[in-house]
Design a protein around this motif. Structure first.
Motif, short mmCIF file in Angstrom:
data_model
loop_
_atom_site.label_atom_id
_atom_site.label_comp_id
_atom_site.label_asym_id
_atom_site.label_seq_id
_atom_site.Cartn_x
_atom_site.Cartn_y
_atom_site.Cartn_z
N ILE A 52 9.69 52.88 19.12
CA ILE A 52 10.25 53.67 20.22
C ILE A 52 11.12 54.80 19.66
CG2 ILE A 52 11.79 53.62 22.21
CD1 ILE A 52 10.81 50.80 22.80
N ALA A 157 11.93 57.10 26.61
CA ALA A 157 12.09 55.90 25.80
C ALA A 157 11.49 54.68 26.47
CB ALA A 157 13.57 55.68 25.51
N ASN A 158 11.81 54.50 27.74
CA ASN A 158 11.24 53.37 28.47
C ASN A 158 9.93 53.77 29.14
OD1 ASN A 158 11.30 50.66 29.55
ND2 ASN A 158 11.86 51.56 31.52
N ALA A 161 7.45 55.16 26.14
CA ALA A 161 7.38 54.77 24.73
C ALA A 161 7.36 53.25 24.60
CB ALA A 161 8.56 55.36 23.96
N SER A 162 8.00 52.56 25.55
CA SER A 162 8.02 51.08 25.47
C SER A 162 6.61 50.51 25.58
CB SER A 162 8.93 50.51 26.56
OG SER A 162 8.42 50.78 27.86
N ALA A 165 4.68 51.38 22.33
CA ALA A 165 5.18 50.55 21.23
C ALA A 165 4.69 49.12 21.38
CB ALA A 165 6.71 50.60 21.19
N ILE A 340 17.02 56.05 24.70
CA ILE A 340 16.72 54.78 24.06
C ILE A 340 17.84 53.76 24.20
CG2 ILE A 340 17.61 55.43 21.79
CD1 ILE A 340 15.08 54.01 20.62
#
Length: 462
Positions: A52, A157-158, A161-162, A165, A340
């Motif tokens: 992330i 980020a969430n 990307a979460s 990832a 993040i």
């Protein structure tokens, strides 16, 4: 009077005896799998955090952002994902086929000028049944408040990307094993601009004739504190549509008389995931939501659903809307933006484990049975018939298992293993009172999802 009382007592006794008999033979049974427990504990919160952080470092991953830079924009992000899948493949002796799924999109409200939408796909081929697939996906792209803003920082980020990832981490874990069926790991682009990456890959799957039996779309799996004030790291949601998008008028007419509104393949995939959580993921309860997605919203499983494939959205239970689709800023002490520091990596690892175990279970199990039919109107008995899966992996099939439940119950309540047959009659189980289905079982007892009879429940598409 005495005779009447005696007859009533006998009737009650017989009724009770029948109920006890039904329960004794029909409670759901399951063969626990140690290797699935091992997969459940193998996902790493630390590796997910690192991934992330890398994805956030590209500044923005907007679909229309920079593609030439090595450090900024969606081009750098997708090349890094590609290289990460290649590294995973190298570690497992070349077990992944990594490629770009791409097409040019234009003349749409969110992509006006021609732009190439490029997703990253890695396929882990099955050893004995490589033509059937299960898939895990996450979305590469991110956005700011203005969906057309391709230059402002949008860490995502969430969101999401979460999910990417988690997909990469699942590939790391599952690439250490061999499976009968194939597993697809997909980082899909163009979600915020119109679900284009999913549309492109779904059409490829159909054109190439994939037997695609599950699409697990992971969109936001790292937030535990919602805008509702609730903090909870013990639950997750699984969104699953009801009737199939490609249902014909005649199929809809038949469904009025046979049921199936809550037994689409996506719904029975969701039930399967729910059972995986109960059996293998400690301290996680899944909430199956009877809806395609959040109210009035959509995700990257939808293009697959549109073509008839079983697909669900797996995500956090409590969303925080200040951290979605927002320019980075602080107003009156209130933070806006998807950074993040609001991602819970242990929670993301838990939901990744749920995906990984589900994929492993389905890839080890035989394909779901096909051609499931049911009969038994105006009868004490219910008969089910089915065909061996089209992928015909005979050596991996121990037999079949019939499931049934009361019509107002969300999860299967009763089951019976019936051996390696393609027809079975449940005596004194009245068809009017239950919903029914059939699952395939392998030699170790690992099961496929349950298939509801008829067109409403089939996992196959034309």
């Amino acid at each position: 009077m005495k005779k009447t009382a005696t007859m009533k007592a006998v009737a009650v006794l017989l009724s009770a005896t029948a109920a006890v008999s039904l329960t004794a033979q029909a409670d759901v049974t399951y063969a626990d799998q140690e290797k699935l427990h091992e997969i459940a504990t193998a996902t790493s919160a630390e590796r997910i955090e690192q991934d992330i952080e890398t994805l956030v470092s590209f500044g923005t991953r907007h679909t229309l952002s920079e593609t030439e830079s090595d450090t900024q924009g969606i081009g750098a992000a997708r090349r890094w994902i590609f290289e990460e899948f290649e590294r995973i493949s190298e570690a497992c002796g070349g077990c992944l086929e990594v490629y770009y799924s791409r097409d040019v999109i234009s003349d749409t409200p969110r992509i006006e000028d021609p732009a190439e939408v490029v997703s990253v796909v890695a396929i882990q081929r099955g050893t004995t049944d490589p033509d059937r697939y299960v898939m895990m996906s996450g979305d590469i792209d991110s956005r700011a408040s203005d969906v057309m803003d391709s230059t402002s920082d949008a860490p995502g980020a969430n969101d999401n990307a979460s999910g990417v990832a988690g997909t990469i981490e699942a590939a790391r874990v599952l690439s250490q094993h061999q499976f009968n069926g194939s597993i697809v790991y997909a980082a899909l682009a163009g979600e915020e601009q119109g679900l284009f990456g999913g549309q492109i890959l779904a059409q490829q799957a159909k054109d190439d004739g994939w037997l695609l039996h599950a699409v697990l779309n992971n969109d936001m799996i790292g937030n535990i504190s919602g805008i509702n004030g609730v903090t909870d790291n013990t639950t997750a949601r699984v969104f699953a549509e009801g009737t199939r998008m490609n249902e014909t008028a005649e199929e809809a007419r038949m469904r009025r008389f046979t049921g199936g509104e809550v037994d689409s393949p996506s719904r029975n995939l969701a039930r399967y995931i729910d059972w995986i959580a109960d059996r293998y993921i400690p301290n996680l309860d899944t909430m199956v939501v009877y809806r395609l997605d959040r109210f009035g919203r959509g995700g990257h499983h939808r293009p697959f659903n549109d073509l008839g494939y079983p697909g669900v959205r797996i995500m956090e239970t409590n969303e925080h809307y200040d951290r979605q689709h927002q320019d980075l800023r602080n107003e009156d002490g209130r933070h806006f933006g998807d950074t993040i520091d609001y991602v819970d990596f242990d929670y993301a690892a838990k939901l990744t484990a749920l995906n990984a175990v589900t994929l492993a279970s389905m890839a080890w199990a035989p394909a779901p049975p096909t051609g499931v039919e049911i009969s038994g109107a105006v009868s004490a008995n219910t008969t089910l018939k089915w065909n061996q899966p089209r992928s015909a992996e005979d050596a991996n099939i121990k037999g079949y298992k019939i499931y049934w439940r009361y019509t107002d119950q969300p999860q299967w309540q009763f089951s019976r293993e019936v051996g390696k047959v393609t027809e079975f009659t449940l005596e004194n189980v009245v068809i009017d009172n239950y919903f029914f289905g059939v699952a395939s079982v392998n030699n170790e007892g690992i099961e496929s999802p349950v298939v509801f009879p008829g067109a409403a429940g089939t996992f196959e598409i034309e």
